[in-house]
Design an enzyme around this catalytic site. Structure first.
Site, PDB file in Angstrom:
ATOM      1  N   PHE A  54       0.860  -1.194   0.000  1.00 17.05           N
ATOM      2  CA  PHE A  54       0.000   0.000   0.000  1.00 17.05           C
ATOM      3  C   PHE A  54       0.892   1.239   0.000  1.00 17.05           C
ATOM      4  CE2 PHE A  54      -2.933  -2.864   2.591  1.00 17.05           C
ATOM      5  CZ  PHE A  54      -3.805  -3.097   1.533  1.00 17.05           C
ATOM      6  N   CYS A  75       4.000   2.045  -2.551  1.00 17.34           N
ATOM      7  CA  CYS A  75       4.954   2.517  -3.566  1.00 17.34           C
ATOM      8  C   CYS A  75       4.567   3.937  -3.987  1.00 17.34           C
ATOM      9  CB  CYS A  75       4.952   1.592  -4.782  1.00 17.34           C
ATOM     10  SG  CYS A  75       6.035   2.213  -6.083  1.00 17.34           S
ATOM     11  N   ASN A 123       8.004   2.090   3.444  1.00 19.42           N
ATOM     12  CA  ASN A 123       8.386   2.119   2.037  1.00 19.42           C
ATOM     13  C   ASN A 123       9.130   3.446   1.811  1.00 19.42           C
ATOM     14  OD1 ASN A 123       8.460   1.838  -0.851  1.00 19.42           O
ATOM     15  ND2 ASN A 123       6.701   0.478  -0.692  1.00 19.42           N
TER      16      ASN A 123
END
Ligand SMILES: Cc1cc2nc3c(=O)[nH]c(=O)nc-3n(C[C@H](O)[C@H](O)[C@H](O)COP(=O)(O)O)c2cc1C
Ligand code: SF4
Ligand code: SF4
Length: 422
Positions: free
Chosen positions: A136, A138, A202
């Site tokens: 959920f 990038c 991320n």
């Protein structure tokens, strides 16, 4: 001396021989390279994010930030998810599971609607993976129905997590985006959708550099660049901040955490473990140095545990969580005056310059002897000078001065003992 203590730990009900995993990225794109990583000592991976179709990537797609002579302080990438189709990736995952039954094969997936998330969850579960990670997060997907745009929307996170959890028996980890002020919101939504674990972070949206000649960002793709993900050691403090907040959140007490962001050494990894992670993931430092860095991680962590008399890695999980407190609760009753050890001083003057130009003009400089002297009345105890001095242990924490009426009979030495300067 190589030492191998038992570093095994259970993560989401799965036995892991150590906490070190590769995070989803080009370091775990296919079975051949992942086999090499497993042989080097990595306990598991989160396979490069699998979508329904392969991506259309740009070239070049990477840039680094530097400081003085140090390259790779941070790393920027403009890469999306796997360039391969679902079918190709399924074949690779099957191969891996057959050849490495005792390694942990997590697979990252990303759909653009509920149906795609379900298709991916079923296909990867049937391929024999051990756990799923839901990407959920990038920040450079060309579709706004995917990636960090979804991760910033708790409703969608809840919905897609539930869709996956309803169609797999595997443990599910939701990977969070740091491109948000309060990560707890999507993390709680993922748990409400049935996620068993949360991984973070991320990459962070960035423009790493502007090319002064061509007036565009880096990397340059036919004269243009794009906002995209920043990773590597520079992002570790931000990752640790998010992990702390997840670990301290009451509604997330039941989930297990996997820490990602700037891990290069065993010490970096241990910091995440002390903040509550049972698992840590790595990409950028592997892109720079290769899979072999795991040997030092295993060895270093083993030595540390041996020195401290720790038998189970599990015993260190979360030990630092309660020592990160709100700023308003910090003890503000004293200042610690630095002590300069003149016998070690090389007369560079950096403490004087920094204190004058960046702090409180509390160091006098003798230009004949080239030696500094602390002016106690001016010094506020900020410790900028300790941080700029290039000589190890030349400036150390010295006398503790309590503010008027606030000593409460405390011993200043005990306060100084807690300080660490690296
Ligand atoms: C080139 C590159 C590609 C990446 N691709 C993915 C991906 O496909 N899926 C994903 O969840 N994260 C992806 N990431 C993010 C990493 O898994 C990781 O979360 C991030 O880089 C922070 O960790 P690090 O500082 O150890 O690199 C990628 C990172 C890089 C540098
Ligand atoms: S602690 Fe701060 S104010 Fe005091 S001498 Fe050092 S830099 Fe100056
Ligand atoms: S920075 Fe350190 S070495 Fe340089 S003058 Fe100050 S005390 Fe001496």
């Amino acid at each position: 001396m190589i030492m191998k203590k038992d570093l095994s730990i259970n993560f989401l009900g799965v036995h892991c021989e150590n906490p070190f995993f590769l995070s989803s990225s080009p370091v775990c794109n296919n079975a051949e390279m992942i086999s090499k990583a497993f042989d080097a000592g990595w306990a598991g991976i989160f396979y490069k994010t699998v979508g329904i179709n392969g991506m259309d990537e740009c070239s070049p797609r990477f840039d680094i930030t530097t400081k003085e002579d140090t390259p790779w302080i941070g790393f920027k990438n403009m890469e999306q998810i796997s360039e391969w189709s679902l079918e190709q990736n399924v074949e690779e995952i099957k191969k891996l599971k057959k050849n490495y039954p005792n390694k942990v094969i997590g697979v990252s997936i990303m759909g653009s609607n509920e149906e795609e998330w379900i298709t991916l969850a079923k296909a990867i579960t049937e391929a024999g993976a051990d756990m799923l990670e839901l990407n959920f997060s990038c920040p450079q997907m060309t579709s706004h129905a995917m990636g960090s745009d979804v991760g910033q929307n708790p409703e969608l996170v809840r919905k897609y997590t539930k869709a996956v959890v309803d169609h797999t028996h595997l443990p599910v980890v939701a990977k969070m985006t740091p491109n948000i002020s309060k990560m707890e919101d999507p993390a709680i939504a993922a748990v409400q959708g049935g996620a068993h674990g949360i991984s973070a972070i991320n990459t962070i949206k960035s423009v790493s550099k502007i090319d002064l000649d061509h007036l565009t960002g880096l990397p340059v793709v036919n004269g243009k660049s794009a906002i995209s993900g920043y990773s590597g050691n520079a992002v570790k403090p931000i990752a640790l901040r998010f992990i702390t907040q997840l670990a301290q959140c009451e509604q997330l007490k039941t989930v297990q955490l996997s820490g990602i962001g700037g891990i290069e050494t065993w010490q970096d990894a241990l910091e995440f473990i002390l903040l509550g992670c049972r698992n840590v993931q790595v990409t950028t430092s592997v892109m720079q140095y290769g899979y072999r860095i795991v040997e030092d991680m295993i060895n270093g962590l083993s030595h540390f545990m041996d020195e401290r008399g720790v038998d189970n890695l599990e015993d260190m999980v979360g030990l630092a969580v309660n020592n990160i407190i709100p700023a308003e609760e910090l003890d503000r009753s004293y200042k610690i005056i630095p002590a300069i050890h003149l016998e070690k001083c090389i007369g560079c003057g950096r403490c004087y310059v920094s204190c004058y130009d960046g702090a409180h003009q509390a160091i006098a400089w003798n230009s004949e002897t080239r030696k500094p002297e602390i002016l106690i009345d001016h010094c506020v105890g900020c410790h900028l000078c300790l941080n700029v001095c290039p000589v190890f242990d030349c400036i150390t924490p010295g006398e503790v001065i309590f503010k008027d009426g606030r000593d409460n009979n405390r011993n200043g030495e005990d306060i100084v003992k807690q300080l660490v300067y690296q």
